[in-house]
Enzyme design. Structure first.
Site, PDB file in Angstrom:
ATOM      1  N   LEU A 143      36.396  38.129  40.689  1.00 39.58           N
ATOM      2  CA  LEU A 143      37.721  38.726  40.749  1.00 39.58           C
ATOM      3  C   LEU A 143      38.728  37.608  40.519  1.00 39.58           C
ATOM      4  O   LEU A 143      38.511  36.468  40.938  1.00 39.58           O
ATOM      5  CB  LEU A 143      37.992  39.367  42.123  1.00 39.58           C
ATOM      6  N   ASP A 144      39.843  37.932  39.862  1.00 35.08           N
ATOM      7  CA  ASP A 144      40.904  36.940  39.691  1.00 35.08           C
ATOM      8  C   ASP A 144      41.384  36.456  41.064  1.00 35.08           C
ATOM      9  O   ASP A 144      41.278  37.185  42.058  1.00 35.08           O
ATOM     10  CB  ASP A 144      42.092  37.542  38.938  1.00 35.08           C
ATOM     11  N   LYS A 145      41.931  35.262  41.087  1.00 34.17           N
ATOM     12  CA  LYS A 145      42.390  34.676  42.346  1.00 34.17           C
ATOM     13  C   LYS A 145      43.360  35.594  43.088  1.00 34.17           C
ATOM     14  O   LYS A 145      43.262  35.764  44.305  1.00 34.17           O
ATOM     15  CB  LYS A 145      43.057  33.328  42.065  1.00 34.17           C
ATOM     16  N   THR A 147      43.748  38.836  42.706  1.00 37.67           N
ATOM     17  CA  THR A 147      43.246  40.206  42.867  1.00 37.67           C
ATOM     18  C   THR A 147      42.432  40.277  44.148  1.00 37.67           C
ATOM     19  O   THR A 147      41.598  39.414  44.408  1.00 37.67           O
ATOM     20  CB  THR A 147      42.368  40.613  41.667  1.00 37.67           C
ATOM     21  N   ARG A 246      44.971  43.700  33.572  1.00 36.33           N
ATOM     22  CA  ARG A 246      46.318  43.140  33.582  1.00 36.33           C
ATOM     23  C   ARG A 246      46.922  43.128  32.182  1.00 36.33           C
ATOM     24  O   ARG A 246      48.076  43.522  31.976  1.00 36.33           O
ATOM     25  CB  ARG A 246      46.276  41.728  34.170  1.00 36.33           C
TER      26      ARG A 246
END
Length: 360
Positions: A143-145, A147, A246
């Protein structure tokens, strides 16, 4: 060790190739060494000669020749032990635990893996959630930082391979919640736009690229709207490109609230709405290695929950939405666009092959 060794195949190794078993349990025995043992008849399974590519079964006995002299190896850097506070923190994130899998609810701001100037991340904390096993869990997706939400971890090598196969085969289902700027004209739609790394950003940013991008497809459905100001949407990625959700939402003119990277200043709301990114991995559904389904839901981080309340949304509305996985039927235009994207990918691959041949 100057004696012949014997090992019994464990349940976690049932069905894997023999060379893969060596990589897991006797990594010091290189593929070349294992191949030589096989050629000379020294490597046997249940008494019969075996080859590196043979599949093995639980309960079988592997006969391994004596270990060969070890070559001096570079000293591996050891991870520093976790503090009691770090262990307590990572354990507090666990929302599901069984013999094969763990699921944590990752908070926003915590990276999944390390990188340049990133020292605090999930991967560095995994020693704290080994629990009753001797091996640390393994990351199977990211997961993105910024998110938040469900992050699946495999507790065994067998589970890691199983989950990786399902992620690569697109059979894992991930449901995200997001707040976006404005309201999409279509309540239930599919975004089909190819994505590529944006030049000049060092791979840190993606963009829509009709010529060189990889096929990327996302589904969105509007759960509720706050006039024309913002919308609460459910998102399902049907491919797994970096920053896909995104980029896709920003590309159709509705960037995710708080995502300044792709929405710029237009990605922020006034009126007490947090400037943090409002993208949350709400739920994951995937086949379980031991049978049945793994289906886990993660609660919202405080800033997201507060924003829903400020905008007059009730969390129960999102969970009440049907969770079917089928995307709406493609329009004729979407089918044509998909065909064009595929043709471009094929042409790109052929150009690459021709370049390689000309260099040779």
């Amino acid at each position: 060790m100057n004696e012949v060794r014997q090992f019994t195949v464990a349940a976690d190794d049932d069905g894997i190739r023999l060379d893969r078993w060596f990589k897991r349990h006797l990594p010091e025995a290189t593929f070349n060494v294992v191949s030589r043992w096989a050629r000379t008849g020294q490597l046997r399974v249940d008494g019969a000669r075996a080859a590196p590519g043979d599949r093995i079964e639980a309960g079988q006995v592997i006969r391994v020749p004596p270990a060969e002299p070890e070559k001096p190896a570079r000293k591996k850097s050891s991870r520093p032990p976790l503090s009691p506070e770090q262990t307590e923190f990572i354990q507090s994130l666990v929302i599901h635990r069984d013999a094969q899998a763990l699921v944590i609810n990752k908070p926003p701001g915590l990276a999944t893996q390390g990188g340049t100037k990133t020292h605090e991340h999930v991967d560095a904390l995994l020693d704290g959630i080994q629990f009753d096993l001797e091996t640390r869990p393994k990351l199977v997706h990211r997961l993105d930082k910024d998110t938040s939400g469900v992050l699946l971890l495999a507790r065994t090598a067998r589970a890691a391979a199983y989950f990786a196969k399902h992620f690569s085969g697109r059979s894992a289902r991930k449901v995200y919640w997001a707040l976006v700027i404005g309201v999409p004209e279509i309540d239930d739609g599919v975004i089909d736009l190819p994505l590529a790394k944006q030049p000049g950003t060092g791979g840190e940013k993606m963009h829509v690229d009709e010529e060189e991008g990889l096929p990327s497809r996302s589904r969105y459905r509007v759960i509720e709207r706050a006039g024309n100001r913002a919308a609460w949407v459910e998102l399902q990625p049907h491919t797994g490109r970096t920053h896909q959700l995104r980029v896709h939402m920003a590309a159709i003119g509705h960037p995710i609230v708080g995502d300044g990277k792709y929405g710029g200043q237009d990605a922020f709301l006034t009126g007490g709405i947090s400037r943090k990114m409002h993208l949350h991995a709400r739920r994951i559904r995937i086949d379980h290695p031991d049978g049945g389904k793994l289906d886990v839901t993660a609660s919202l981080p405080s800033h997201f929950a507060e924003s829903l309340d400020t905008l007059g949304f009730e969390e129960a509305q999102g969970d009440a939405m049907p969770q079917d996985d089928a995307a709406p039927p493609e329009t004729r235009e979407q089918k044509k666009a998909r065909a064009r994207a595929h043709a471009k990918t094929v042409r790109k691959e052929r150009r690459g092959e021709r370049r390689k041949r000309s260099k040779n």
